[in-house]
Structure formats: C-alpha cells, structure tokens
Design a protein around this motif. Structure first.
Motif, PDB file in Angstrom:
ATOM      1  N   THR A 242       0.815  -1.214   0.000  1.00  0.00           N
ATOM      2  CA  THR A 242       0.000   0.000   0.000  1.00  0.00           C
ATOM      3  C   THR A 242       0.848   1.264   0.000  1.00  0.00           C
ATOM      4  O   THR A 242       0.540   2.228  -0.719  1.00  0.00           O
ATOM      5  CB  THR A 242      -0.952  -0.006   1.207  1.00  0.00           C
TER       6      THR A 242
ATOM      7  N   CYS B  11     -18.433  -3.859  -2.593  1.00  0.00           N
ATOM      8  CA  CYS B  11     -17.545  -2.916  -3.287  1.00  0.00           C
ATOM      9  C   CYS B  11     -18.298  -1.717  -3.849  1.00  0.00           C
ATOM     10  O   CYS B  11     -17.869  -0.562  -3.680  1.00  0.00           O
ATOM     11  CB  CYS B  11     -16.812  -3.630  -4.422  1.00  0.00           C
TER      12      CYS B  11
ATOM     13  N   TRP C  73      -9.053  -4.437  -3.937  1.00  0.00           N
ATOM     14  CA  TRP C  73      -9.790  -4.030  -2.746  1.00  0.00           C
ATOM     15  C   TRP C  73     -11.160  -4.678  -2.803  1.00  0.00           C
ATOM     16  O   TRP C  73     -11.917  -4.489  -3.766  1.00  0.00           O
ATOM     17  CB  TRP C  73      -9.939  -2.507  -2.640  1.00  0.00           C
TER      18      TRP C  73
ATOM     19  N   ARG D 169     -19.508   1.726  -2.262  1.00  0.00           N
ATOM     20  CA  ARG D 169     -18.566   2.830  -2.073  1.00  0.00           C
ATOM     21  C   ARG D 169     -18.440   3.612  -3.374  1.00  0.00           C
ATOM     22  O   ARG D 169     -17.989   3.070  -4.390  1.00  0.00           O
ATOM     23  CB  ARG D 169     -17.193   2.303  -1.644  1.00  0.00           C
TER      24      ARG D 169
ATOM     25  N   ASN E 253      -5.945  -1.892   1.054  1.00  0.00           N
ATOM     26  CA  ASN E 253      -5.650  -0.831   0.094  1.00  0.00           C
ATOM     27  C   ASN E 253      -6.661   0.305   0.122  1.00  0.00           C
ATOM     28  O   ASN E 253      -6.629   1.182  -0.763  1.00  0.00           O
ATOM     29  CB  ASN E 253      -5.579  -1.403  -1.329  1.00  0.00           C
ATOM     30  N   TRP E 254      -7.541   0.335   1.125  1.00  0.00           N
ATOM     31  CA  TRP E 254      -8.511   1.423   1.169  1.00  0.00           C
ATOM     32  C   TRP E 254      -7.850   2.799   1.187  1.00  0.00           C
ATOM     33  O   TRP E 254      -8.323   3.729   0.514  1.00  0.00           O
ATOM     34  CB  TRP E 254      -9.468   1.264   2.354  1.00  0.00           C
TER      35      TRP E 254
ATOM     36  N   GLU F 232     -16.356   5.719  -4.280  1.00  0.00           N
ATOM     37  CA  GLU F 232     -14.971   5.876  -4.729  1.00  0.00           C
ATOM     38  C   GLU F 232     -14.556   4.777  -5.704  1.00  0.00           C
ATOM     39  O   GLU F 232     -13.564   4.919  -6.423  1.00  0.00           O
ATOM     40  CB  GLU F 232     -14.017   5.865  -3.529  1.00  0.00           C
TER      41      GLU F 232
ATOM     42  N   GLN G  99      -8.930  -5.584   2.527  1.00  0.00           N
ATOM     43  CA  GLN G  99      -9.318  -4.179   2.651  1.00  0.00           C
ATOM     44  C   GLN G  99      -8.139  -3.250   2.921  1.00  0.00           C
ATOM     45  O   GLN G  99      -8.321  -2.046   3.139  1.00  0.00           O
ATOM     46  CB  GLN G  99     -10.368  -4.043   3.754  1.00  0.00           C
TER      47      GLN G  99
ATOM     48  N   THR H 100      -7.366  -6.085   7.104  1.00  0.00           N
ATOM     49  CA  THR H 100      -6.370  -5.132   6.622  1.00  0.00           C
ATOM     50  C   THR H 100      -4.958  -5.709   6.695  1.00  0.00           C
ATOM     51  O   THR H 100      -3.988  -5.006   6.405  1.00  0.00           O
ATOM     52  CB  THR H 100      -6.419  -3.827   7.429  1.00  0.00           C
TER      53      THR H 100
ATOM     54  N   VAL I 163      -7.354   3.727  -2.312  1.00  0.00           N
ATOM     55  CA  VAL I 163      -8.603   4.093  -2.988  1.00  0.00           C
ATOM     56  C   VAL I 163      -8.966   5.530  -2.634  1.00  0.00           C
ATOM     57  O   VAL I 163      -9.332   6.334  -3.510  1.00  0.00           O
ATOM     58  CB  VAL I 163      -9.742   3.130  -2.588  1.00  0.00           C
ATOM     59  N   GLU I 164      -8.857   5.881  -1.367  1.00  0.00           N
ATOM     60  CA  GLU I 164      -9.175   7.250  -0.947  1.00  0.00           C
ATOM     61  C   GLU I 164      -8.229   8.257  -1.580  1.00  0.00           C
ATOM     62  O   GLU I 164      -8.653   9.341  -2.010  1.00  0.00           O
ATOM     63  CB  GLU I 164      -9.094   7.351   0.578  1.00  0.00           C
TER      64      GLU I 164
END
Length: 404
Positions: free
Chosen positions: A161, A240, A183, A243, A190-191, A245, A188, A300, A194-195
């Motif tokens: 990440t 998925c 993701w 979200r 790599n959230w 994003e 999870q 995570t 993503v953000e």
C-alpha cells in the motif's frame, strides 16, 4: 447496466468491466495460428454478451498471451465509439522497448487508439522509477497520448500500500489518470490508496474481485452459509459498489454466462447497505471467533501492527502478514483451497506476490523469530500461527493463472 464517472477521464464506465485474462487460447505469446475455432467463437460470444449487457469496457494486457490478438479479430466488428478498450504494458528499463510494445499492442488489437493504457504491474519501487523518471515509460505514454494513440494513462498494481500511494501521488508527467488495484471484502488494506485516488480524481478499477477476492465462483460451504441469502459473488459486488470511490469491478469472464451473477447484483445496488450489513456482521463474528482478533486486524492484514514487512526486517524474507491473513481466512471461512492457491505462490510469484511462505520457519532460530515479532501484540502466538499456516496450506506448488 449502471455507469460511473471514471475520475478525470470523464469516461462513463460500466460498474462491471470485461477482463481479458481467462478466455484466451493460451498464456503463451503465440500467433493466431494456435487459436482453435471453438475458442475464438467462445471469446467473440463472450465479448458480444458483454456489450449486449452494457459492459462496454473491455480490458486486456500484452502479457495475457493471445488475448490481444484474439480481441483484434472482434473489436473492429463493434461500434468503436460505444466501447472503452484498455490494454496494459509492463514498464521497461528501456522506454523505447515500452514504446514499441505499445505500438505492437495497437496492431494486435487492430485499433488506431486505446481509450486506456495502463502501465502494468507497478509492484515495487524499481518499476515505479522506470515509470515516472524523466524520459521513463509514463513520459512515453504521454507522448503516445499526444499522438492520438492513447486517450488516458493509468497503472495497475499488486504492490504494498505505501508504494501504491507513492505512485498515485506522483505528479511526474501529469501523474496517472486511473489505477487498477485490489480491494474487496477479504482484502481491505488498500482502502487508503482508494481514498488517495479519489482525492486526485482518478478512476478506480478493482482487480479480480471474484478470483483473487476468494475464488468466489467456487466458494466454500461455510462462506456460502455466512453470505446467505446472497451468493458470495453478489455479496462482494455489493460490498464494493456501495462505495462511490469505486468505479468498476473486473469480471474475468471465460464464457458468456459468467456475467449472470454479477448482473443480478446490480438489481440490488439501491439496497446495498441494507443487504450487506448483516452479512458483514456474521462474517466478522466468524472471523473473531476463529482467530480471537479484531476482524479489521485481519481484513487489513495489520494484525495489530508490529509485524515486519517481508522486504524489511522479516526473518528469512517471510511475508508474515500475508501468511497470517491466509491462515485466518482458512480457519474462519474454510477458504483452504483459496489459501493453498495463494500461499504456495509465495516464493514463486515474483513481484506479483512477493516474499516467502513459512515453509522454512524451522530453519530460523528462536531468538531471530522472537526479535522479529517482539513488537506485535500477538508476539507470543505469531510463530505458532505461522507453523499452523504452513501445515494447513503448504504443499505442492500452485501455479499462477498465467503459468497454467
């Protein structure tokens, strides 16, 4: 079909993409004369089914064997302005090799341009530098964009990440327009990436939610029970897509009917939170009961922090977080087949799945192991868990899909 704005590209991206790594004849970089008629008929039927369903994004890569060449027989038959075509080319230390491979891929696809060009597999800092350095592959991609051969430039990654974040946040040559990354429910970590991509208005494409997301097309009985009344594929799709994003999920279709379950999920997206919440609660309860840990520690791959990364201070270059994650999925969800597939790639998957398994743990002395894991809140248990993982998941080497 539902569509989402794919970040700064402004493309209207279908929330399901047709990935091109399962329907081709072979993973060898072979010519079309090896392609059997039945295989090509199936590939064309799969693409036509995708387009019929509104799955207008067709994604492939130079490294997917005959995929590009076979698609090149089909794509010219489709309305060019109604499809979004993506291919991916691996970065190269010699940017001129990268340029030539991009041009060859256009020839293979029988297209004048691709909508999306991804730098394939920026999985470590060496490949990151080959991409973003002055005169590197990203600069070449931007030159191809200026020449009208590429519409938008992004990258795909299986990296750690922190490295993904550095690649997302680069400003070199205008940065990247989109990212392909992993993701989904079981993975999870790599959230934050993503953000970060969303903050830079990048498109976000989720890689392999059905295969790398847990072999969901052949789930364990325990996973089916926990995800009920939804099929695990439907659950993961809703997990998925709830979200905003996340813009699209890859579906590596091998035949036309492979779209059916995911299309069924789209009828439920307006109730995604309502449907997903009780399943997540059951899944997390099962995870905590089986491991004794906070579920987010597992999902995570953090395990309360304190575990060394495989390329830093990990004993024997062991990818301890990955090994413990696979063990947890196996004991909580009976995902033993998935765990074996991934575990036995450690040490064999190169930069796509780095680090070593725990198969050599008995060759490491106790003092070395204790020192490596002393900062973990689970320091007293880690070595036993690693041994248990190897007993449960170790064995005959399992090839990556690309090696089969």
């Amino acid at each position: 079909m539902q569509y989402r704005r794919f970040g700064r590209t402004e493309l209207q991206m279908p929330v399901i993409s047709c990935g091109g790594m399962r329907y081709q004849q072979t993973w060898d970089d072979a010519l079309l004369d090896v392609v059997e008629d039945e295989n090509q008929r199936n590939l064309e039927a799969t693409i036509r089914r995708a387009v019929e369903l509104g799955v207008s994004h067709i994604e492939t890569a130079r490294g997917y064997g005959t995929s590009e060449r076979q698609l090149g027989l089909v794509l010219p038959k489709l309305p060019r302005d109604e499809i979004i075509v993506q291919t991916k080319i691996a970065p190269n230390a010699d940017p001129e090799v990268f340029r030539q491979q991009c041009l060859e891929s256009l020839e293979r696809l029988n297209l004048e341009y691709v909508d999306l060009l991804g730098l394939h597999g920026i999985n470590n800092y060496e490949l990151h530098w080959q991409s973003v350095r002055p005169g590197g592959c990203l600069e070449v991609a931007r030159e191809l964009q200026a020449e009208g051969k590429v519409r938008h430039v992004g990258f795909s990654t299986h990296g750690l990440t922190h490295q993904i974040l550095d690649t997302i946040n680069t400003d070199a040559h205008g940065g990247f327009d989109y990212v392909n990354l992993h993701w989904y429910y079981i993975s999870q970590w790599n959230w934050p990436a993503v953000e970060a991509a969303a903050a830079r208005d990048m498109g976000v494409f989720v890689i392999s939610p059905n295969d790398k997301g847990g072999l969901l097309y052949k789930p364990s009985d325990k996973l089916v029970e926990l995800c009920g009344p939804l099929h695990p594929i439907v659950f993961n799709t809703l997990f998925c897509l709830r979200r905003p994003e996340v813009h699209t999920l890859s579906l590596g279709a091998s035949k036309p009917s492979d779209f059916d379950l995911q299309m069924a999920a789209l009828e439920m997206t307006d109730r995604a939170d309502e449907l997903v919440a009780p399943i997540v609660e059951r899944l997390e309860q099962a995870l905590e009961a089986a491991t004794g840990m906070d579920p987010q520690e597992v999902l995570t791959a953090n395990f309360g922090a304190g575990l060394p990364l495989w390329d830093q201070d990990s004993p024997g270059y062991m990818n301890a977080p990955m090994v413990l994650w696979l063990r947890a999925l196996a004991v909580a969800y009976d995902m033993v087949e998935y765990g074996k597939m991934r575990y036995n790639l450690l040490g064999r998957g190169g930069h796509w799945f780095p680090g070593l398994s725990a198969g050599h743990i008995d060759s490491l002395d106790d003092e070395q192991l204790a020192k490596a894991f002393k900062k973990s809140p689970h320091a007293d248990d880690v070595v036993g868990w690693l041994r248990e993982a190897d007993e449960l998941l170790g064995g005959e080497a399992v090839k990556r899909l690309s090696q089969e």
